[in-house]
Write an enzyme that holds these catalytic residues in place. Structure first.
Site, short mmCIF file in Angstrom:
data_model
loop_
_atom_site.label_atom_id
_atom_site.label_comp_id
_atom_site.label_asym_id
_atom_site.label_seq_id
_atom_site.Cartn_x
_atom_site.Cartn_y
_atom_site.Cartn_z
N THR A 74 -83.77 -36.37 32.46
CA THR A 74 -84.15 -34.95 32.41
C THR A 74 -84.99 -34.67 31.16
OG1 THR A 74 -82.11 -34.42 33.59
CG2 THR A 74 -83.19 -32.60 32.44
N SER A 200 -84.33 -43.64 33.10
CA SER A 200 -83.01 -43.26 32.56
C SER A 200 -82.07 -44.46 32.65
CB SER A 200 -82.47 -42.08 33.38
OG SER A 200 -81.21 -41.70 32.90
N CYS A 326 -76.53 -33.48 40.99
CA CYS A 326 -76.71 -32.17 40.38
C CYS A 326 -76.52 -31.05 41.38
CB CYS A 326 -78.10 -32.07 39.77
SG CYS A 326 -78.47 -33.49 38.77
N1 PLP Z 1 -85.12 -37.85 38.19
C1 PLP Z 1 -84.53 -38.45 39.23
C2 PLP Z 1 -85.36 -38.93 40.38
C3 PLP Z 1 -83.15 -38.64 39.24
O1 PLP Z 1 -82.57 -39.22 40.28
C4 PLP Z 1 -82.40 -38.17 38.14
C5 PLP Z 1 -80.93 -38.30 38.13
O2 PLP Z 1 -80.31 -38.43 39.16
C6 PLP Z 1 -83.07 -37.57 37.07
C7 PLP Z 1 -84.44 -37.43 37.12
C8 PLP Z 1 -82.34 -37.07 35.86
O3 PLP Z 1 -81.87 -38.15 35.11
P1 PLP Z 1 -80.66 -37.94 34.06
O4 PLP Z 1 -79.41 -37.82 34.85
O5 PLP Z 1 -80.67 -39.19 33.23
O6 PLP Z 1 -81.00 -36.74 33.27
#
Ligand code: PLP
Length: 405
Positions: A74, A200, A326
């Site tokens: 994120t 990530s 989320c």
């Molecule tokens: N982008 C994608 C495609 C994701 O699947 C996720 C998390 O599931 C994120 C961004 C966000 O990553 P993080 O959980 O490390 O903030």
């Protein structure tokens, strides 16, 4: 019978023992600050440099200076998008897709309210983008294009190289959210028309709380966290040393196993799909006609509620998801499946199975043994609800059913 079957690897993965071993000394005796001049700190700094090289290698980047360590995907997504808007203050237009992760989606919605114009590229019923729509969306006012490499809910892969070629032909910066692609696909970013890329750690067997943003050498990219001189002044703040070292170790292991993992996990995923399509009439794969991540299966069960299926699966020790972690807990249908125009009968009954390195054939067989019974039970409740014309509650299971027609 397996005790617990974890099929939610797109939400997060288990930290590998080798990764935890690499981290441990930096949580105990080697606690120096990498910015300190003395040997206790500088030894840690040297170890961080190695982790940066390991991540550089996983991304196929040209130079470790292109890697900025972050706290998560994120953060990387937000920093990339906001950074490009700051670097190009006269441009007020963003191009992205309707199926992005909330890390991009919510930020762009927020920016829209702040006066930016956002073009939300559509996908077709298979989850594919129309590159002509992209081409015609780009204008002299476009500050950046942000498109994910692989979708977290369906696993559908976007053609990053073709998209980048269109975007770069107009001289527009291109950001790729590669959070789900890293560790699963060869990225080779140095050979791609990509300026910024987010990953990530916890999606490829590193701990949570650490990620990286790739910024191509030569791209004007303003600092996004003001503070000390860390990360070449681009992201101030004392580094998450153990996390970064863990991510480096996980990156090295992932890079050495991409092909073998992909082959093994694809086979298991395909087995799961074939078995469930056979044993559960009224099921379908969402995005199955597209190139997909090896590990991701998004299945809909007609007339049913994904969340009810998850509760009953959980009672059998099977951990899956309805989509992105989320949005779990909200009964809103997935924005990704809605963008794919999944018909109403199928929309609410989606379950995402995302496999990983530790899954076995035995586990797949176990899920296939449990799933038809779960579907039958819920179908029974669903038709009861329809007869009664009201919500039916299966109190014994703690599952709330909504009658769908
Ligand atoms: N982008 C994608 C495609 C994701 O699947 C996720 C998390 O599931 C994120 C961004 C966000 O990553 P993080 O959980 O490390 O903030």
């Amino acid at each position: 019978m397996p005790h617990e079957v974890y099929l939610d690897n797109n939400a997060t993965t288990r930290v590998l023992p080798e990764v935890a071993d690499a981290m441990l000394p930096f949580l105990t005796e080697r606690y120096g600050n990498p910015s300190s001049i003395h040997r206790f700190g500088s030894a840690v700094g040297e170890r961080l440099a190695r982790a940066r090289e390991q991540v550089t290698h996983l991304l196929g980047a040209a130079d470790p200076v292109e890697i900025i360590f972050t706290s998560c995907g994120t953060e990387g997504d937000n920093a990339a998008i906001r950074g490009m808007l700051e670097a190009r203050p006269n441009k007020r237009h963003i191009v992205t897709t309707q199926v992005e992760h909330p890390a991009v989606l919510s930020l762009c919605q927020h920016l829209e309210k702040r006066g930016y114009r956002v073009t939300w590229l559509k996908v077709d019923e298979n989850g594919a983008l129309d590159l002509e729509e992209l081409r015609s969306a780009l204008t002299d006012d476009t500050a950046l294009v942000s498109v994910m490499w692989a979708n977290n809910e369906t696993g559908v892969i976007f053609p990053v190289e073709q998209i980048g070629a269109i975007v770069k032909a107009k001289g527009i910066p291109f950001h790729v959210d590669a959070v789900q692609a890293a560790g699963k696909l060869h990225l080779n970013v140095k050979d791609l028309p990509v300026d910024l890329m987010t990953i990530s750690g916890h999606k490829f067997y590193a701990p949570k709380g650490v990620g990286a943003l790739y910024v191509k050498r030569g791209l004007t990219f303003p600092p996004f966290m003001m503070g000390g001189h860390q990360e070449r002044n681009r992201r101030g703040g004392t580094e998450n040393v153990a996390g970064i070292i863990g991510m480096g170790a996980a990156a090295e292991i992932a890079a050495s196993r991409i092909d073998s993992d992909a082959a093994r996990i694809t086979k298991l995923r395909d087995q799961l799909e074939t078995l469930l399509l056979g044993s559960c009439p009224g099921s379908r794969i969402n995005g199955g006609a597209q190139k997909r991540l090896p590990n991701t299966c998004n299945m809909s069960f007609r007339y049913l509620e994904g969340e009810s299926i998850l509760v009953l699966l959980d009672q059998q020790g099977v951990c899956a998801s309805t989509g992105s972690a989320c949005t779990a807990g909200s009964s809103e249908p997935s924005h990704v499946l809605r963008a794919m125009k999944v018909p109403p009968d199928w929309l609410q009954g989606a379950v995402r199975f995302s496999l990983g390195r530790f899954n076995t054939e035995e586990e797949i067989a176990y899920v296939n043994e449990k799933m038809p019974k779960i579907v039958q039970r819920l179908e029974g409740l669903s038709s009861l609800g329809k007869l009664a014309g009201q919500r039916t509650e299966d109190l014994s299971a703690g599952v709330t059913m909504r009658a769908r027609g």
